[in-house]
Design an enzyme around this catalytic site. Structure first.
Site, mmCIF file in Angstrom:
data_model
loop_
_atom_site.group_PDB
_atom_site.id
_atom_site.type_symbol
_atom_site.label_atom_id
_atom_site.label_comp_id
_atom_site.label_asym_id
_atom_site.label_seq_id
_atom_site.Cartn_x
_atom_site.Cartn_y
_atom_site.Cartn_z
ATOM 1 N N HIS A 8 0.852 -1.189 0.000
ATOM 2 C CA HIS A 8 0.000 0.000 0.000
ATOM 3 C C HIS A 8 0.891 1.244 0.000
ATOM 4 O O HIS A 8 2.093 1.173 0.296
ATOM 5 C CB HIS A 8 -0.938 -0.030 1.213
ATOM 6 N N GLY A 55 -4.021 -2.262 -7.304
ATOM 7 C CA GLY A 55 -4.846 -2.938 -6.296
ATOM 8 C C GLY A 55 -6.324 -2.571 -6.346
ATOM 9 O O GLY A 55 -7.188 -3.452 -6.477
ATOM 10 N N ASP A 60 -5.136 -7.179 -6.657
ATOM 11 C CA ASP A 60 -5.060 -8.190 -5.583
ATOM 12 C C ASP A 60 -5.787 -9.465 -6.011
ATOM 13 O O ASP A 60 -5.356 -10.574 -5.711
ATOM 14 C CB ASP A 60 -5.702 -7.658 -4.299
ATOM 15 N N ASP A 80 -1.011 -1.401 4.726
ATOM 16 C CA ASP A 80 -1.072 -0.243 5.624
ATOM 17 C C ASP A 80 -2.175 -0.528 6.639
ATOM 18 O O ASP A 80 -3.358 -0.476 6.298
ATOM 19 C CB ASP A 80 -1.384 1.008 4.807
ATOM 20 N N HIS A 87 -10.778 -1.114 -1.482
ATOM 21 C CA HIS A 87 -10.894 -2.483 -1.984
ATOM 22 C C HIS A 87 -10.567 -3.503 -0.881
ATOM 23 O O HIS A 87 -10.000 -4.559 -1.149
ATOM 24 C CB HIS A 87 -9.975 -2.674 -3.190
ATOM 25 N N ASP A 90 -11.175 -7.187 -1.450
ATOM 26 C CA ASP A 90 -10.201 -7.872 -2.313
ATOM 27 C C ASP A 90 -8.965 -8.260 -1.503
ATOM 28 O O ASP A 90 -8.370 -9.333 -1.711
ATOM 29 C CB ASP A 90 -9.751 -6.966 -3.462
ATOM 30 N N ARG A 96 -7.036 -14.555 2.474
ATOM 31 C CA ARG A 96 -7.740 -15.821 2.695
ATOM 32 C C ARG A 96 -7.252 -16.922 1.742
ATOM 33 O O ARG A 96 -6.997 -18.049 2.156
ATOM 34 C CB ARG A 96 -9.252 -15.619 2.530
HETATM 35 O O1 LIG Z 1 -3.691 -1.510 -3.346
HETATM 36 C C1 LIG Z 1 -2.801 -2.316 -3.400
HETATM 37 C C2 LIG Z 1 -2.906 -3.617 -2.726
HETATM 38 O O2 LIG Z 1 -4.130 -3.804 -2.066
HETATM 39 C C3 LIG Z 1 -1.568 -2.027 -4.139
HETATM 40 O O3 LIG Z 1 -1.854 -1.557 -5.419
HETATM 41 P P1 LIG Z 1 -0.793 -0.693 -6.202
HETATM 42 O O4 LIG Z 1 0.486 -1.446 -6.209
HETATM 43 O O5 LIG Z 1 -1.334 -0.512 -7.572
HETATM 44 O O6 LIG Z 1 -0.673 0.616 -5.436
#
Ligand SMILES: O=C(CO)COP(=O)(O)O
Length: 130
Positions: A8, A55, A60, A80, A87, A90, A96
């Site tokens: 993140h 992501g 993901d 984070d 999301h 996801d 999981r």
């Molecule tokens: O959001 C993410 C994982 O949940 C990471 O996505 P990015 O690598 O595109 O920032």
């Protein structure tokens, strides 16, 4: 063997640092990453990385699909823990499916080193010493 690298936004600098420190080991694996993470890895470490969607746009889930197909052998996902993500479902699904398939999963820097050490050990067993 294939490893997924994901971070993140607040953790991307940590992941880049990890990838730089472990570049020689990571070089022996096929690497996949979510979109923005992957682009930063390519730009800042020179590693060869297959990029999925970002992501929030499904990256993901694409990595989760690789895990479900058993074509991804380990996941380093520096989440984070202090920021809500749009999301979140996801993210939960990816964690999981790693558990369903018993795939090594690291969600912080300390465990990232441990997971990579284990995968390097397994790879050495498959290929002989690097
Ligand atoms: O959001 C993410 C994982 O949940 C990471 O996505 P990015 O690598 O595109 O920032």
């Amino acid at each position: 063997m294939r490893i997924a690298l994901i971070a993140h936004d607040e953790k991307k600098a940590d992941l880049i640092e990890f990838a730089k420190n472990r570049r020689d080991d990571l070089d022996h694996f096929e690497l996949i990453a979510t979109g923005t993470t992957g682009q930063r890895l390519i730009d800042e470490t020179g590693l060869d990385v297959e990029r999925m969607q970002s992501g929030p746009l499904g990256g993901d889930m694409q990595i989760g699909a690789r895990v479900a197909e058993e074509t991804c052998d380990g996941v380093v996902f520096l989440r984070d823990p202090l920021t809500a993500q749009p999301h979140e479902p996801d993210i939960t699904a990816l964690l999981r499916i790693c558990d369903v398939h018993n795939i090594p999963l690291a969600t912080n820097l300390a465990s990232a080193d441990a997971v990579l050490d284990e995968l390097v050990f397994e790879l050495e067993g498959e290929d002989g010493k690097f």
